[in-house]
Design a protein around this motif. Structure first.
Motif, PDB file in Angstrom:
ATOM      1  N   VAL A 123       0.831  -1.213   0.000  1.00 13.77           N
ATOM      2  CA  VAL A 123       0.000   0.000   0.000  1.00 13.77           C
ATOM      3  C   VAL A 123       0.863   1.259   0.000  1.00 13.77           C
ATOM      4  N   LYS A 124       1.990   1.237   0.681  1.00 11.07           N
ATOM      5  CA  LYS A 124       2.852   2.422   0.765  1.00 11.07           C
ATOM      6  C   LYS A 124       3.460   2.777  -0.590  1.00 11.07           C
ATOM      7  N   ASP A 125       3.652   1.792  -1.463  1.00 10.17           N
ATOM      8  CA  ASP A 125       4.336   2.021  -2.736  1.00 10.17           C
ATOM      9  C   ASP A 125       3.379   2.266  -3.901  1.00 10.17           C
ATOM     10  N   VAL A 126       2.062   2.251  -3.661  1.00 15.78           N
ATOM     11  CA  VAL A 126       1.100   2.396  -4.755  1.00 15.78           C
ATOM     12  C   VAL A 126       1.021   3.859  -5.182  1.00 15.78           C
ATOM     13  N   LYS A 127       1.217   4.102  -6.472  1.00 14.00           N
ATOM     14  CA  LYS A 127       1.034   5.439  -7.037  1.00 14.00           C
ATOM     15  C   LYS A 127      -0.415   5.609  -7.489  1.00 14.00           C
ATOM     16  N   TYR A 128      -0.897   4.701  -8.303  1.00 13.39           N
ATOM     17  CA  TYR A 128      -2.302   4.633  -8.686  1.00 13.39           C
ATOM     18  C   TYR A 128      -2.595   3.231  -9.191  1.00 13.39           C
ATOM     19  N   VAL A 129      -3.854   2.958  -9.441  1.00 14.12           N
ATOM     20  CA  VAL A 129      -4.288   1.618  -9.841  1.00 14.12           C
ATOM     21  C   VAL A 129      -5.147   1.736 -11.087  1.00 14.12           C
ATOM     22  N   LEU A 130      -4.941   0.846 -12.038  1.00 12.56           N
ATOM     23  CA  LEU A 130      -5.781   0.753 -13.236  1.00 12.56           C
ATOM     24  C   LEU A 130      -6.744  -0.418 -13.072  1.00 12.56           C
ATOM     25  N   VAL A 131      -8.022  -0.178 -13.326  1.00 13.57           N
ATOM     26  CA  VAL A 131      -9.051  -1.200 -13.123  1.00 13.57           C
ATOM     27  C   VAL A 131      -9.857  -1.372 -14.406  1.00 13.57           C
ATOM     28  N   TRP A 132     -10.005  -2.623 -14.834  1.00 14.04           N
ATOM     29  CA  TRP A 132     -10.910  -3.002 -15.921  1.00 14.04           C
ATOM     30  C   TRP A 132     -12.024  -3.852 -15.318  1.00 14.04           C
ATOM     31  N   GLY A 133     -13.264  -3.644 -15.746  1.00 15.73           N
ATOM     32  CA  GLY A 133     -14.347  -4.493 -15.239  1.00 15.73           C
ATOM     33  C   GLY A 133     -15.608  -3.703 -14.963  1.00 15.73           C
ATOM     34  N   THR A 134     -16.548  -4.348 -14.286  1.00 13.41           N
ATOM     35  CA  THR A 134     -17.868  -3.747 -14.046  1.00 13.41           C
ATOM     36  C   THR A 134     -17.817  -2.622 -13.028  1.00 13.41           C
ATOM     37  N   ARG A 170     -15.892   2.929 -14.467  1.00  9.58           N
ATOM     38  CA  ARG A 170     -16.776   3.708 -15.338  1.00  9.58           C
ATOM     39  C   ARG A 170     -16.327   3.626 -16.793  1.00  9.58           C
ATOM     40  N   HIS A 171     -15.017   3.527 -16.989  1.00 13.31           N
ATOM     41  CA  HIS A 171     -14.456   3.358 -18.332  1.00 13.31           C
ATOM     42  C   HIS A 171     -13.225   2.486 -18.187  1.00 13.31           C
ATOM     43  N   SER A 172     -12.825   1.828 -19.252  1.00 15.98           N
ATOM     44  CA  SER A 172     -11.719   0.868 -19.171  1.00 15.98           C
ATOM     45  C   SER A 172     -10.497   1.399 -19.928  1.00 15.98           C
ATOM     46  N   PRO A 173      -9.331   1.497 -19.264  1.00 17.43           N
ATOM     47  CA  PRO A 173      -9.169   1.316 -17.809  1.00 17.43           C
ATOM     48  C   PRO A 173      -9.466   2.611 -17.064  1.00 17.43           C
ATOM     49  N   GLN A 174      -9.734   2.511 -15.775  1.00 21.61           N
ATOM     50  CA  GLN A 174     -10.002   3.668 -14.937  1.00 21.61           C
ATOM     51  C   GLN A 174      -8.899   3.813 -13.900  1.00 21.61           C
ATOM     52  N   HIS A 175      -8.393   5.066 -13.755  1.00 17.46           N
ATOM     53  CA  HIS A 175      -7.429   5.353 -12.695  1.00 17.46           C
ATOM     54  C   HIS A 175      -8.182   5.416 -11.374  1.00 17.46           C
ATOM     55  N   CYS A 176      -7.789   4.609 -10.422  1.00 14.71           N
ATOM     56  CA  CYS A 176      -8.517   4.512  -9.145  1.00 14.71           C
ATOM     57  C   CYS A 176      -7.556   4.703  -7.977  1.00 14.71           C
ATOM     58  N   GLY A 177      -8.158   5.046  -6.848  1.00 12.07           N
ATOM     59  CA  GLY A 177      -7.416   5.143  -5.607  1.00 12.07           C
ATOM     60  C   GLY A 177      -7.626   3.920  -4.748  1.00 12.07           C
ATOM     61  N   LEU A 178      -7.167   4.005  -3.508  1.00  8.35           N
ATOM     62  CA  LEU A 178      -7.242   2.847  -2.615  1.00  8.35           C
ATOM     63  C   LEU A 178      -8.661   2.577  -2.119  1.00  8.35           C
ATOM     64  N   GLU A 213     -14.680 -10.484 -10.940  1.00  3.34           N
ATOM     65  CA  GLU A 213     -13.980 -10.630 -12.216  1.00  3.34           C
ATOM     66  C   GLU A 213     -13.404  -9.315 -12.732  1.00  3.34           C
ATOM     67  N   ASP A 214     -13.046  -8.388 -11.834  1.00  3.73           N
ATOM     68  CA  ASP A 214     -12.316  -7.187 -12.240  1.00  3.73           C
ATOM     69  C   ASP A 214     -10.851  -7.537 -12.484  1.00  3.73           C
ATOM     70  N   VAL A 215     -10.208  -6.745 -13.355  1.00  7.07           N
ATOM     71  CA  VAL A 215      -8.769  -6.876 -13.624  1.00  7.07           C
ATOM     72  C   VAL A 215      -8.075  -5.644 -13.069  1.00  7.07           C
ATOM     73  N   VAL A 216      -7.026  -5.847 -12.283  1.00  4.39           N
ATOM     74  CA  VAL A 216      -6.355  -4.754 -11.584  1.00  4.39           C
ATOM     75  C   VAL A 216      -4.877  -4.757 -11.941  1.00  4.39           C
ATOM     76  N   GLN A 217      -4.371  -3.552 -12.257  1.00  7.42           N
ATOM     77  CA  GLN A 217      -2.936  -3.353 -12.470  1.00  7.42           C
ATOM     78  C   GLN A 217      -2.451  -2.279 -11.508  1.00  7.42           C
ATOM     79  N   ILE A 218      -1.460  -2.595 -10.706  1.00  9.80           N
ATOM     80  CA  ILE A 218      -0.915  -1.671  -9.709  1.00  9.80           C
ATOM     81  C   ILE A 218       0.323  -0.994 -10.281  1.00  9.80           C
ATOM     82  N   VAL A 219       0.313   0.352 -10.272  1.00  9.17           N
ATOM     83  CA  VAL A 219       1.465   1.141 -10.715  1.00  9.17           C
ATOM     84  C   VAL A 219       2.151   1.684  -9.464  1.00  9.17           C
TER      85      VAL A 219
END
Length: 400
Positions: free
Chosen positions: A330-341, A344-352, A359-365
């Protein structure tokens, strides 16, 4: 007089008492006394060295389901058919004498199914192995109450009563009552709406029965006396329960239709392998498991081994997902990309705080690591040389 005899005596007094406006305070005090005695009944006896003999079952998988029911209703057969684990089944009662675990592989998850011995009426008082069975049931995520479709509806009421006597509330949510003990200040009673079951005097009497004279109570819903006692006790567990009616092949189609239309109910037949897929789907829906697939940067998502989250086990936010992988992530997360239901749009920049769905797909940056030096090239502000001349390494003398 023992605790069981005192409980029966108070229950007999409640049965004799007429229910009206004048007796509601007396009945409320009697309910509080019964709740206190039942809590004492569950505690180990004084002077005992340990908690007693129980079922040693290690938690495994992404969820745990407990099978509860009377003897010879088909619990062992159901475990064998769903998991492939052999559990002895016979035509006589109490074939299963201990807890037998099995694993259900469903939707890329592993769900632990526990076959428990049959319980009888009076299990909450310690008859049979009722206390051990109920203790294991409290550690489960949901309960499957297996019933015989050819028997009377009284079995379901008896089992529900036995489980409620030990603090298990089936298919109920916690009451919206705020309760906090204080050291001084007396009892503060407030409500956000009009109450029809409890008033200030009844609340005071119940709290005095528990020897609580300084507390703060706030009702956010029109709760009953039993709800107030549950909040004061603080040891109640609210669980989801699915009523599984087995042996539908021996009853008429009208009875099957009536049982299947009841809430939280599924009709099956282990003998003819009927409707087992519907039972698994209902179980999956009740557990609320959320599968999250990971996507490394610059690569395709990994759909083979999902990270399974649930609201009952930690939560379903991005922060919970990161903690599930590693606590320090959690300390090293800059932002997260989320695909799925959930996006709102794919991919979406999300916070914690983003809530994830199935069945969401998550990529941690991750954040880029800073260099050790304060600058680059000749403008470097940090030197690795020792600060004192005496600490410098002396060169070896030249050979002459």
């Amino acid at each position: 007089m023992g605790i069981v005899e005192r409980i029966k005596e108070i229950e007999a007094e409640m049965a004799r008492t007429q229910k009206n406006k004048a007796t509601e305070y007396h009945l409320g005090q009697l309910k509080a006394k019964i709740a206190k005695l039942r809590t004492q009944l569950l505690e180990p006896p004084k002077g005992s060295s340990g908690a007693g003999e129980g079922f040693e079952v290690t938690k495994f998988g992404h969820g745990r389901v407990a099978l509860i029911g009377f003897p010879s209703v088909g619990k062992s057969t159901l475990l064998t058919m769903l998991t492939g684990t052999h559990s002895e089944a016979a035509s006589y009662e109490f074939t299963t004498l201990t807890c037998i675990p099995g694993i259900i592989h469903y939707n890329d998850t592993k769900i632990q199914l526990l076959d428990l011995p049959g319980i009888i009426e009076g299990a909450s008082e310690g008859k049979g192995r009722g206390r051990q069975v109920i203790a294991v049931s409290k550690s489960a995520d949901i309960v499957l109450m297996v019933l015989d479709a050819s028997k009377s509806e009284g079995h379901r009421q008896i089992l529900t009563k036995e489980l409620e006597a030990v603090g298990l509330r089936l298919n109920k949510r916690p009451p919206q009552i705020y309760f906090k003990k204080k050291k001084t200040g007396g009892i503060s009673f407030n409500s956000t709406l009009h109450l029809t079951h409890v008033d200030e005097k009844l609340c005071y009497q119940i709290l005095h029965e528990y020897k609580i004279h300084n507390a703060e109570v706030l009702f956010r819903e029109d709760a009953t006396v039993d709800d107030l006692i549950d909040v004061i006790e603080g040891n109640r567990k609210y669980m989801k329960c699915i009523y599984v009616y087995n042996k539908i092949d021996v009853v008429g189609i009208d009875d099957v239709d009536r049982l299947s239309r009841q809430p939280n109910s599924v009709v099956i037949s282990c003998n003819m392998k009927l409707n087992l897929d519907r039972l698994l789907a209902k179980m999956w829906e009740a557990m609320g498991l959320v599968r999250i697939y990971t996507k490394p940067q610059g690569q395709q998502p990994d759909f083979t081994d999902p990270v399974v989250l649930s609201a009952d086990r930690g939560g379903c936010t991005v922060e919970d997902f990161c903690n599930h992988i590693h606590r320090s992530l959690v300390k090293d997360v800059k932002y997260v990309l989320v695909w799925g239901t959930s996006a709102r749009h794919s991919p979406q920049h999300c916070g914690l705080a983003q809530m994830l769905e199935d069945e969401d797909v998550v990529q941690i940056v991750k954040k880029k690591e800073k260099e050790d030096g304060g600058g680059r090239g000749r403008f470097k502000s940090h030197s690795n040389a020792p600060s004192r001349i005496s600490d410098r390494e002396k060169k070896a003398p030249l050979k002459t």
